[in-house]
Write a protein that holds these residues in place. Sequence first.
Motif, PDB file in Angstrom:
ATOM      1  N   LEU A  79       0.832  -1.200   0.000  1.00  0.00           N
ATOM      2  CA  LEU A  79       0.000   0.000   0.000  1.00  0.00           C
ATOM      3  C   LEU A  79       0.871   1.256   0.000  1.00  0.00           C
ATOM      4  O   LEU A  79       0.583   2.233  -0.708  1.00  0.00           O
ATOM      5  N   ALA A  80       1.943   1.242   0.774  1.00  0.00           N
ATOM      6  CA  ALA A  80       2.870   2.372   0.793  1.00  0.00           C
ATOM      7  C   ALA A  80       3.510   2.577  -0.577  1.00  0.00           C
ATOM      8  O   ALA A  80       3.680   3.703  -1.048  1.00  0.00           O
ATOM      9  N   GLU A  81       3.845   1.470  -1.229  1.00  0.00           N
ATOM     10  CA  GLU A  81       4.426   1.537  -2.572  1.00  0.00           C
ATOM     11  C   GLU A  81       3.424   2.136  -3.562  1.00  0.00           C
ATOM     12  O   GLU A  81       3.782   2.959  -4.417  1.00  0.00           O
ATOM     13  N   LEU A  82       2.166   1.743  -3.446  1.00  0.00           N
ATOM     14  CA  LEU A  82       1.108   2.284  -4.307  1.00  0.00           C
ATOM     15  C   LEU A  82       0.995   3.798  -4.130  1.00  0.00           C
ATOM     16  O   LEU A  82       0.933   4.549  -5.108  1.00  0.00           O
ATOM     17  N   ARG A  83       0.977   4.244  -2.885  1.00  0.00           N
ATOM     18  CA  ARG A  83       0.857   5.682  -2.616  1.00  0.00           C
ATOM     19  C   ARG A  83       2.070   6.450  -3.124  1.00  0.00           C
ATOM     20  O   ARG A  83       1.944   7.518  -3.719  1.00  0.00           O
ATOM     21  N   ASN A  84       3.256   5.895  -2.901  1.00  0.00           N
ATOM     22  CA  ASN A  84       4.477   6.598  -3.294  1.00  0.00           C
ATOM     23  C   ASN A  84       4.619   6.734  -4.801  1.00  0.00           C
ATOM     24  O   ASN A  84       5.118   7.740  -5.297  1.00  0.00           O
ATOM     25  N   ARG A  85       4.183   5.712  -5.540  1.00  0.00           N
ATOM     26  CA  ARG A  85       4.413   5.705  -6.978  1.00  0.00           C
ATOM     27  C   ARG A  85       3.249   6.264  -7.790  1.00  0.00           C
ATOM     28  O   ARG A  85       3.466   6.805  -8.880  1.00  0.00           O
ATOM     29  N   LYS A  86       2.033   6.150  -7.281  1.00  0.00           N
ATOM     30  CA  LYS A  86       0.887   6.496  -8.126  1.00  0.00           C
ATOM     31  C   LYS A  86       0.045   7.663  -7.622  1.00  0.00           C
ATOM     32  O   LYS A  86      -0.855   8.110  -8.317  1.00  0.00           O
ATOM     33  N   MET A 157       2.426  21.734  -3.758  1.00  0.00           N
ATOM     34  CA  MET A 157       1.836  21.279  -5.012  1.00  0.00           C
ATOM     35  C   MET A 157       2.907  20.675  -5.922  1.00  0.00           C
ATOM     36  O   MET A 157       2.706  19.601  -6.518  1.00  0.00           O
ATOM     37  N   ALA A 158       4.042  21.350  -6.015  1.00  0.00           N
ATOM     38  CA  ALA A 158       5.131  20.832  -6.846  1.00  0.00           C
ATOM     39  C   ALA A 158       5.614  19.475  -6.339  1.00  0.00           C
ATOM     40  O   ALA A 158       5.871  18.560  -7.123  1.00  0.00           O
ATOM     41  N   ARG A 159       5.734  19.340  -5.030  1.00  0.00           N
ATOM     42  CA  ARG A 159       6.176  18.065  -4.443  1.00  0.00           C
ATOM     43  C   ARG A 159       5.180  16.950  -4.769  1.00  0.00           C
ATOM     44  O   ARG A 159       5.568  15.818  -5.075  1.00  0.00           O
ATOM     45  N   ALA A 160       3.876  17.266  -4.727  1.00  0.00           N
ATOM     46  CA  ALA A 160       2.855  16.265  -5.022  1.00  0.00           C
ATOM     47  C   ALA A 160       2.943  15.773  -6.457  1.00  0.00           C
ATOM     48  O   ALA A 160       2.561  14.636  -6.759  1.00  0.00           O
ATOM     49  N   LEU A 161       3.452  16.617  -7.357  1.00  0.00           N
ATOM     50  CA  LEU A 161       3.477  16.261  -8.770  1.00  0.00           C
ATOM     51  C   LEU A 161       4.839  15.786  -9.257  1.00  0.00           C
ATOM     52  O   LEU A 161       4.987  15.402 -10.415  1.00  0.00           O
ATOM     53  N   ALA A 162       5.836  15.796  -8.386  1.00  0.00           N
ATOM     54  CA  ALA A 162       7.199  15.483  -8.813  1.00  0.00           C
ATOM     55  C   ALA A 162       7.309  14.114  -9.475  1.00  0.00           C
ATOM     56  O   ALA A 162       8.017  13.938 -10.473  1.00  0.00           O
ATOM     57  N   ASN A 163       6.607  13.124  -8.941  1.00  0.00           N
ATOM     58  CA  ASN A 163       6.709  11.758  -9.462  1.00  0.00           C
ATOM     59  C   ASN A 163       5.738  11.472 -10.600  1.00  0.00           C
ATOM     60  O   ASN A 163       5.537  10.310 -10.972  1.00  0.00           O
ATOM     61  N   ASP A 164       5.118  12.528 -11.141  1.00  0.00           N
ATOM     62  CA  ASP A 164       4.145  12.363 -12.217  1.00  0.00           C
ATOM     63  C   ASP A 164       3.089  11.314 -11.846  1.00  0.00           C
ATOM     64  O   ASP A 164       2.894  10.323 -12.543  1.00  0.00           O
ATOM     65  N   PRO A 165       2.378  11.518 -10.719  1.00  0.00           N
ATOM     66  CA  PRO A 165       1.446  10.503 -10.218  1.00  0.00           C
ATOM     67  C   PRO A 165       0.216  10.349 -11.116  1.00  0.00           C
ATOM     68  O   PRO A 165      -0.144  11.269 -11.865  1.00  0.00           O
ATOM     69  N   GLU A 166      -0.424   9.211 -11.017  1.00  0.00           N
ATOM     70  CA  GLU A 166      -1.652   8.968 -11.761  1.00  0.00           C
ATOM     71  C   GLU A 166      -2.868   9.574 -11.061  1.00  0.00           C
ATOM     72  O   GLU A 166      -3.909   9.777 -11.674  1.00  0.00           O
ATOM     73  N   VAL A 167      -2.730   9.830  -9.754  1.00  0.00           N
ATOM     74  CA  VAL A 167      -3.823  10.379  -8.952  1.00  0.00           C
ATOM     75  C   VAL A 167      -3.302  11.593  -8.187  1.00  0.00           C
ATOM     76  O   VAL A 167      -2.262  11.516  -7.550  1.00  0.00           O
TER      77      VAL A 167
END
Length: 237
Positions: A79-86, A157-167
């Motif tokens: 679950l942590a991996e899901l949150r971190n990557r997506k 906001m920038a930090r939230a988008l750094a990993n190009d998340p799907e959500v």
Amino acid sequence: MEISLKNITHYYRDGTGDQVTPLRNIDLTMRSGDSLVLYGPSGCGKSTLLFILGCLLRPSEGQVDIDGRSLLHYGEKELAELRNRKMGFMFQACYLLPTLTVKENIMLPFWIQGGKARDGRTEKKTVELLLEQLELTERADFLPYQLSGGQRRRVAMARALANDPEVILADEPTAELDEEKKDFVGKWLGEQAGKKKIVVVATHDPQLAVYAGRVYSLSQGQLQEKILGKGAVYSSG
């Protein structure tokens, strides 16, 4: 990607021991490219629903499915991996690390992943682009205490988008912003849905509604009414 909530109810005990039920029998489905605003006053359950959508909170009752798989089948590490990557989170409190610069705070998602997602050169380019888009380039080496409230929110906001998340999940993203910056944030979040991301915003700011595909008011624990945002075509889940 698809996130589906089925018959979600959530409750907890308050300081006096009484049961509080901020969400009752919620059904909601979000797919890639969907944008949704959860509108309502403070304390109505918006943040609770946002946290459930982001797999930060397990509901008391009901089922959460991620791409057709029940949340019950995810272990905590997975679950942590899901949150971190997506998933990218913009919390109501910015939670910037006070000893890190603006640039370093935006780099955090890469560091958490241990550099697995991108090479260092690509990470640097991504951060520089976000700094430019959010008008933070001149503040890149500042510490959080040297920023205004609106600037801190843009760093989050920038930090939230750094990993190009799907959500992208945003809790009161226009707090502490002036009217011009509110419009900027609303348009920018709307553009993310155009990039096939799921965007969910919890807010009491009606100005954000015009940028959403769906707008729900949350009252007495239920999604009681829906108002079409700009260009919206949808079913009620």
